[in-house]
Design a protein around this motif. Sequence first.
Motif, PDB file in Angstrom:
ATOM      1  N   PHE A 113       0.829  -1.202   0.000  1.00 46.09           N
ATOM      2  CA  PHE A 113       0.000   0.000   0.000  1.00 46.09           C
ATOM      3  C   PHE A 113       0.869   1.260   0.000  1.00 46.09           C
ATOM      4  O   PHE A 113       0.607   2.215  -0.726  1.00 46.09           O
ATOM      5  N   GLU A 114       1.917   1.239   0.789  1.00 50.31           N
ATOM      6  CA  GLU A 114       2.793   2.415   0.896  1.00 50.31           C
ATOM      7  C   GLU A 114       3.460   2.740  -0.443  1.00 50.31           C
ATOM      8  O   GLU A 114       3.742   3.909  -0.740  1.00 50.31           O
ATOM      9  N   HIS A 115       3.736   1.719  -1.251  1.00 51.71           N
ATOM     10  CA  HIS A 115       4.338   1.964  -2.558  1.00 51.71           C
ATOM     11  C   HIS A 115       3.396   2.765  -3.451  1.00 51.71           C
ATOM     12  O   HIS A 115       3.828   3.647  -4.207  1.00 51.71           O
ATOM     13  N   PHE A 116       2.108   2.476  -3.364  1.00 56.46           N
ATOM     14  CA  PHE A 116       1.130   3.204  -4.163  1.00 56.46           C
ATOM     15  C   PHE A 116       0.997   4.652  -3.690  1.00 56.46           C
ATOM     16  O   PHE A 116       0.862   5.568  -4.506  1.00 56.46           O
ATOM     17  N   LEU A 117       1.024   4.850  -2.381  1.00 58.94           N
ATOM     18  CA  LEU A 117       0.965   6.220  -1.872  1.00 58.94           C
ATOM     19  C   LEU A 117       2.174   7.017  -2.345  1.00 58.94           C
ATOM     20  O   LEU A 117       2.051   8.157  -2.786  1.00 58.94           O
ATOM     21  N   THR A 118       3.338   6.393  -2.283  1.00 53.79           N
ATOM     22  CA  THR A 118       4.555   7.060  -2.727  1.00 53.79           C
ATOM     23  C   THR A 118       4.524   7.311  -4.226  1.00 53.79           C
ATOM     24  O   THR A 118       4.960   8.367  -4.710  1.00 53.79           O
ATOM     25  N   GLY A 158      10.075   1.697  -3.812  1.00 49.11           N
ATOM     26  CA  GLY A 158      10.644   0.357  -3.774  1.00 49.11           C
ATOM     27  C   GLY A 158       9.827  -0.752  -4.384  1.00 49.11           C
ATOM     28  O   GLY A 158      10.312  -1.882  -4.504  1.00 49.11           O
ATOM     29  N   GLY A 159       8.595  -0.452  -4.787  1.00 54.59           N
ATOM     30  CA  GLY A 159       7.731  -1.521  -5.278  1.00 54.59           C
ATOM     31  C   GLY A 159       7.746  -1.729  -6.773  1.00 54.59           C
ATOM     32  O   GLY A 159       7.241  -2.724  -7.269  1.00 54.59           O
ATOM     33  N   GLY A 160       8.307  -0.765  -7.524  1.00 58.87           N
ATOM     34  CA  GLY A 160       8.308  -0.894  -8.983  1.00 58.87           C
ATOM     35  C   GLY A 160       7.089  -0.241  -9.596  1.00 58.87           C
ATOM     36  O   GLY A 160       6.725   0.878  -9.251  1.00 58.87           O
ATOM     37  N   ASN A 161       6.423  -0.970 -10.499  1.00 52.68           N
ATOM     38  CA  ASN A 161       5.266  -0.410 -11.193  1.00 52.68           C
ATOM     39  C   ASN A 161       4.036  -0.448 -10.306  1.00 52.68           C
ATOM     40  O   ASN A 161       3.526  -1.513  -9.975  1.00 52.68           O
ATOM     41  N   ASP A 174       7.762   9.053 -26.409  1.00 53.12           N
ATOM     42  CA  ASP A 174       7.761   9.231 -24.950  1.00 53.12           C
ATOM     43  C   ASP A 174       7.074   8.063 -24.249  1.00 53.12           C
ATOM     44  O   ASP A 174       7.513   7.623 -23.180  1.00 53.12           O
ATOM     45  N   PHE A 175       6.004   7.574 -24.845  1.00 49.42           N
ATOM     46  CA  PHE A 175       5.304   6.415 -24.284  1.00 49.42           C
ATOM     47  C   PHE A 175       6.249   5.223 -24.185  1.00 49.42           C
ATOM     48  O   PHE A 175       6.323   4.548 -23.156  1.00 49.42           O
ATOM     49  N   TYR A 176       6.988   4.952 -25.238  1.00 49.82           N
ATOM     50  CA  TYR A 176       7.929   3.834 -25.221  1.00 49.82           C
ATOM     51  C   TYR A 176       9.033   4.069 -24.205  1.00 49.82           C
ATOM     52  O   TYR A 176       9.464   3.135 -23.514  1.00 49.82           O
ATOM     53  N   ARG A 177       9.499   5.296 -24.092  1.00 54.77           N
ATOM     54  CA  ARG A 177      10.556   5.591 -23.123  1.00 54.77           C
ATOM     55  C   ARG A 177      10.086   5.373 -21.690  1.00 54.77           C
ATOM     56  O   ARG A 177      10.880   5.057 -20.804  1.00 54.77           O
ATOM     57  N   ALA A 178       8.795   5.527 -21.452  1.00 55.99           N
ATOM     58  CA  ALA A 178       8.261   5.322 -20.101  1.00 55.99           C
ATOM     59  C   ALA A 178       8.490   3.897 -19.619  1.00 55.99           C
ATOM     60  O   ALA A 178       8.615   3.654 -18.409  1.00 55.99           O
ATOM     61  N   PHE A 179       8.579   2.948 -20.543  1.00 55.73           N
ATOM     62  CA  PHE A 179       8.798   1.552 -20.157  1.00 55.73           C
ATOM     63  C   PHE A 179      10.205   1.321 -19.620  1.00 55.73           C
ATOM     64  O   PHE A 179      10.486   0.265 -19.041  1.00 55.73           O
ATOM     65  N   GLU A 180      11.091   2.288 -19.791  1.00 55.23           N
ATOM     66  CA  GLU A 180      12.440   2.158 -19.259  1.00 55.23           C
ATOM     67  C   GLU A 180      12.499   2.484 -17.774  1.00 55.23           C
ATOM     68  O   GLU A 180      13.487   2.179 -17.104  1.00 55.23           O
ATOM     69  N   HIS A 181      11.434   3.097 -17.247  1.00 56.42           N
ATOM     70  CA  HIS A 181      11.434   3.508 -15.841  1.00 56.42           C
ATOM     71  C   HIS A 181      10.942   2.408 -14.902  1.00 56.42           C
ATOM     72  O   HIS A 181      11.344   2.377 -13.732  1.00 56.42           O
ATOM     73  N   VAL A 182      10.073   1.538 -15.382  1.00 62.51           N
ATOM     74  CA  VAL A 182       9.509   0.488 -14.536  1.00 62.51           C
ATOM     75  C   VAL A 182       9.299  -0.770 -15.371  1.00 62.51           C
ATOM     76  O   VAL A 182       9.224  -0.716 -16.605  1.00 62.51           O
TER      77      VAL A 182
END
Length: 291
Positions: free
Chosen positions: A44-49, A82-85, A126-134
């Motif tokens: 839950f905390e990962h989603f809040l963050t 810390g949770g990723g996506n 930009d959409f494709y680049r977003a996949f590099e973050h998570v």
Amino acid sequence: MSRPLPGPERSPADNAQLALLLEVAGTPKPGNVDRQRDLDDLRFEHFLTGAVGAREGLERAESGARVGHAFERAVAGMGRQGGGNTQFGCLLLLAPLVRTVASEAALSPSAVDRVVRATTVDDAVDFYRAFEHVDVAVGDPPSDAPVLDVRRGGDAAPTLRERELTLYDVMALSAEPDEGVPDANATEWVGEFTRSFAAAEGILADDGPVLDRVARAFLRLLAEAPDTLVATHRDADVARDVMQRAAAVGDDLVAAEELAAEFREEGINPGTTADLTCAATFIGLERGLEL
């Protein structure tokens, strides 16, 4: 004692961030993280963050930035926990919705359709680049488009530019796969956000605490169509079974507690349905949902 900030005084970015928070706080949402349940590696905390981190990108959408740029920035910020996506799909729906509120006279299906159809090749990059973050769970691309696999990230840019594919074009490919379950988020993009707007009307027409209304909206959406993430992680048959089990529960939150325990035990995570719930919550907030 101070009064809550009324809806009209909240900005679109405020409402988008609030929608991210309300979505994850609603409970029970069988198979998903909520304020009562964590998954093994996602809490839950990962989603809040993640909701806090996404703020900059949402503000960029509000200020008139390109949809793809605002989305990529929101995902980059969301991923700094810390949770990723946590909310990739939510942000894919929120970015054009926030942009619509900022640029159109009213938030409507036709207005958001104009915004997504106006996206560019740069938005697709930009959409494709977003996949590099998570790390995002996705299915295989259509058989005639392996070079457009989103897992290529920014490396897909030359192909996108060569083919002059806009972000709307990319969404259309995912909304009509060769086989299996269509991507529900992509289907919203090319279908005037039909399910999101309908679910928002359900939230507004409901009564009781907002978090209960959000949870019931999730259950109704889950019963409407197979969840894309379930189909990706498991298969289309399991996704259809999940839909039928949700339909049997209806919007009974007590019965949904048992279903939540079953899905947790079976490792079923209907995350795409949560994305639509978040979009519906944002629309509801923009249309006067009171807190």
